[in-house]
Design a protein around this motif. Structure first.
Motif, PDB file in Angstrom:
ATOM      1  N   UNK A  83       0.824  -1.205  -0.080  1.00  0.00           N
ATOM      2  CA  UNK A  83      -0.025  -0.164  -0.048  1.00  0.00           C
ATOM      3  C   UNK A  83       0.859   1.191  -0.088  1.00  0.00           C
ATOM      4  N   UNK A  84       2.142   1.462   0.858  1.00  0.00           N
ATOM      5  CA  UNK A  84       2.784   2.467   0.686  1.00  0.00           C
ATOM      6  C   UNK A  84       3.441   2.674  -0.547  1.00  0.00           C
ATOM      7  N   UNK A  85       3.988   1.840  -1.262  1.00  0.00           N
ATOM      8  CA  UNK A  85       4.661   1.981  -2.214  1.00  0.00           C
ATOM      9  C   UNK A  85       3.526   2.337  -3.579  1.00  0.00           C
ATOM     10  N   UNK A  86       2.281   1.708  -3.531  1.00  0.00           N
ATOM     11  CA  UNK A  86       1.185   1.971  -4.552  1.00  0.00           C
ATOM     12  C   UNK A  86       0.845   3.531  -4.260  1.00  0.00           C
ATOM     13  N   UNK A  87       0.689   3.791  -2.933  1.00  0.00           N
ATOM     14  CA  UNK A  87       0.073   5.226  -2.747  1.00  0.00           C
ATOM     15  C   UNK A  87       1.211   6.275  -2.868  1.00  0.00           C
ATOM     16  N   UNK A  88       2.320   5.821  -2.921  1.00  0.00           N
ATOM     17  CA  UNK A  88       3.384   6.797  -3.145  1.00  0.00           C
ATOM     18  C   UNK A  88       3.588   7.181  -4.972  1.00  0.00           C
ATOM     19  N   UNK A  89       3.260   6.152  -5.505  1.00  0.00           N
ATOM     20  CA  UNK A  89       3.207   6.425  -7.053  1.00  0.00           C
ATOM     21  C   UNK A  89       2.102   5.602  -7.747  1.00  0.00           C
ATOM     22  N   UNK A  90       0.934   6.008  -7.124  1.00  0.00           N
ATOM     23  CA  UNK A  90      -0.050   5.348  -8.088  1.00  0.00           C
ATOM     24  C   UNK A  90      -0.179   5.382  -9.507  1.00  0.00           C
ATOM     25  N   UNK A  91       0.345   6.432  -9.978  1.00  0.00           N
ATOM     26  CA  UNK A  91       0.265   6.591 -11.762  1.00  0.00           C
ATOM     27  C   UNK A  91       1.528   5.703 -12.235  1.00  0.00           C
ATOM     28  N   UNK A  92       2.361   5.172 -11.373  1.00  0.00           N
ATOM     29  CA  UNK A  92       3.447   4.343 -11.937  1.00  0.00           C
ATOM     30  C   UNK A  92       3.267   3.106 -11.299  1.00  0.00           C
ATOM     31  N   UNK A  93       2.128   2.685 -10.973  1.00  0.00           N
ATOM     32  CA  UNK A  93       1.528   1.229 -10.630  1.00  0.00           C
ATOM     33  C   UNK A  93       0.807   0.367 -11.380  1.00  0.00           C
TER      34      UNK A  93
ATOM     35  N   UNK B 222     -11.666 -12.046  -8.396  1.00  0.00           N
ATOM     36  CA  UNK B 222     -10.576 -11.994  -9.096  1.00  0.00           C
ATOM     37  C   UNK B 222     -10.607 -10.422  -8.728  1.00  0.00           C
ATOM     38  N   UNK B 223     -11.196  -9.671  -8.003  1.00  0.00           N
ATOM     39  CA  UNK B 223     -10.828  -8.230  -7.815  1.00  0.00           C
ATOM     40  C   UNK B 223      -9.796  -8.072  -6.984  1.00  0.00           C
ATOM     41  N   UNK B 224      -9.078  -7.037  -6.870  1.00  0.00           N
ATOM     42  CA  UNK B 224      -7.929  -6.636  -5.997  1.00  0.00           C
ATOM     43  C   UNK B 224      -8.386  -6.691  -4.797  1.00  0.00           C
ATOM     44  N   UNK B 225      -7.449  -6.965  -3.874  1.00  0.00           N
ATOM     45  CA  UNK B 225      -7.882  -6.698  -2.461  1.00  0.00           C
ATOM     46  C   UNK B 225      -8.391  -5.289  -2.166  1.00  0.00           C
ATOM     47  N   UNK B 226      -9.339  -5.304  -1.212  1.00  0.00           N
ATOM     48  CA  UNK B 226     -10.088  -4.071  -1.177  1.00  0.00           C
ATOM     49  C   UNK B 226      -9.077  -3.080  -0.647  1.00  0.00           C
ATOM     50  N   UNK B 227      -7.922  -3.117  -0.009  1.00  0.00           N
ATOM     51  CA  UNK B 227      -7.158  -2.096   0.466  1.00  0.00           C
ATOM     52  C   UNK B 227      -6.408  -1.339  -0.746  1.00  0.00           C
ATOM     53  N   UNK B 228      -6.342  -2.365  -1.912  1.00  0.00           N
ATOM     54  CA  UNK B 228      -5.544  -1.695  -3.146  1.00  0.00           C
ATOM     55  C   UNK B 228      -6.379  -1.199  -4.096  1.00  0.00           C
ATOM     56  N   UNK B 229      -7.506  -1.436  -4.239  1.00  0.00           N
ATOM     57  CA  UNK B 229      -8.792  -1.015  -5.166  1.00  0.00           C
ATOM     58  C   UNK B 229      -8.550   0.567  -5.330  1.00  0.00           C
ATOM     59  N   UNK B 230      -8.420   1.418  -4.239  1.00  0.00           N
ATOM     60  CA  UNK B 230      -8.821   2.844  -4.345  1.00  0.00           C
ATOM     61  C   UNK B 230      -7.616   3.298  -4.898  1.00  0.00           C
ATOM     62  N   UNK B 231      -6.514   2.655  -5.381  1.00  0.00           N
ATOM     63  CA  UNK B 231      -5.504   3.261  -6.132  1.00  0.00           C
ATOM     64  C   UNK B 231      -5.708   3.161  -7.696  1.00  0.00           C
ATOM     65  N   UNK B 232      -6.781   2.495  -8.137  1.00  0.00           N
ATOM     66  CA  UNK B 232      -7.119   2.384  -9.654  1.00  0.00           C
ATOM     67  C   UNK B 232      -8.422   3.341  -9.627  1.00  0.00           C
ATOM     68  N   UNK B 233      -8.411   4.323 -10.673  1.00  0.00           N
ATOM     69  CA  UNK B 233      -7.129   4.876 -11.264  1.00  0.00           C
ATOM     70  C   UNK B 233      -6.396   5.661 -10.415  1.00  0.00           C
ATOM     71  N   UNK B 234      -5.428   6.380 -10.659  1.00  0.00           N
ATOM     72  CA  UNK B 234      -4.417   5.965 -11.789  1.00  0.00           C
ATOM     73  C   UNK B 234      -3.605   4.762 -12.187  1.00  0.00           C
ATOM     74  N   UNK B 235      -3.765   3.842 -10.906  1.00  0.00           N
ATOM     75  CA  UNK B 235      -3.013   2.723 -11.219  1.00  0.00           C
ATOM     76  C   UNK B 235      -3.741   1.838 -12.241  1.00  0.00           C
ATOM     77  N   UNK B 236      -3.078   0.801 -12.930  1.00  0.00           N
ATOM     78  CA  UNK B 236      -3.615   0.248 -14.097  1.00  0.00           C
ATOM     79  C   UNK B 236      -3.507  -1.164 -13.594  1.00  0.00           C
ATOM     80  N   UNK B 237      -4.706  -1.955 -13.956  1.00  0.00           N
ATOM     81  CA  UNK B 237      -4.920  -3.190 -13.975  1.00  0.00           C
ATOM     82  C   UNK B 237      -4.775  -4.069 -15.245  1.00  0.00           C
TER      83      UNK B 237
END
Length: 202
Positions: A45-55, A93-108
């Motif tokens: 979460x910390x890494x995704x949250x710091x750079x969601x547009x690069x995740x 098959x959905x992302x873990x709930x803690x990670x879904x909030x980063x999409x977008x800008x994160x890509x699946x």
């Protein structure tokens, strides 16, 4: 074992965070639950949250029902009929709930095999973003992470494995693969903590 840390220096602007298969399917209550999944979530979460547009989050998608799949995958889903989509349901098959909030800008990126490289979509993303480094988290260390890592190595990417953000359902093969990564691929693969990655990825 080879030295840990970012031995090839700080991380540049052309990094991406590749988070492998952190899905509900591998969480509590499912046949393929990773015992460490909840433990590795905070650094991911910390890494995704710091750079969601690069995740980029990959998702492993099982077949709809037993009897489907090409070649040995057909036999695989006869063995694992309880994880076909008709059995686990589409929410699995959905992302873990803690990670879904980063999409977008994160890509699946969805995939139907271990490797995320087979369809060519990830190659297009890497070229479009001028990626030279892949920071890899997720699971499993000895299955889908392995396929992701070797594909990145073959494409000449610098690979950084985040040691406290990787998980497997088997400690022994996780440890064996970490030793393999660092001893046999020491020029291409580094192992670093999430804290070090965050401190060196600007």
């Amino acid at each position: 074992m080879a030295a840990h840390g970012l031995v090839h220096g700080a991380l540049g602007e052309n990094c991406i965070h590749l988070c492998v298969d952190m899905q509900r399917l591998f969480g509590p209550g499912y046949p393929w639950a990773f015992p460490w999944l909840e433990k590795v979530l905070p650094p991911i979460e910390a890494i995704a949250g710091s750079h969601p547009d690069r995740t980029l989050f990959t998702r492993f998608i099982p077949v709809e029902r037993p009897g489907q799949g090409r070649g040995t995958w057909r036999r695989y889903y006869e063995r694992w009929s309880e994880v076909t989509l008709e059995s686990v349901g589409p929410d699995a098959v959905r992302l873990h709930p803690a990670l879904e909030r980063y999409t977008p800008p994160a890509i699946v990126l969805d995939k139907w095999v271990y490797s995320p490289w087979t369809e060519g979509i990830l190659d297009q993303f890497v070229c479009a973003k001028r990626v030279d480094t892949a920071i890899i988290t997720g699971g499993e260390t000895d299955v889908c992470v392995l396929a992701t890592v070797l594909g990145a190595v073959d494409r000449g990417l610098r690979v950084v494995l985040v040691t406290d953000a990787l998980c497997s359902s088997a400690d022994s093969t996780h440890d064996a693969l970490m030793e393999l990564y660092l001893n046999r691929f020491s020029e291409q693969i580094e192992a670093s903590s999430a804290a070090e990655v965050l401190a060196n990825w600007r």
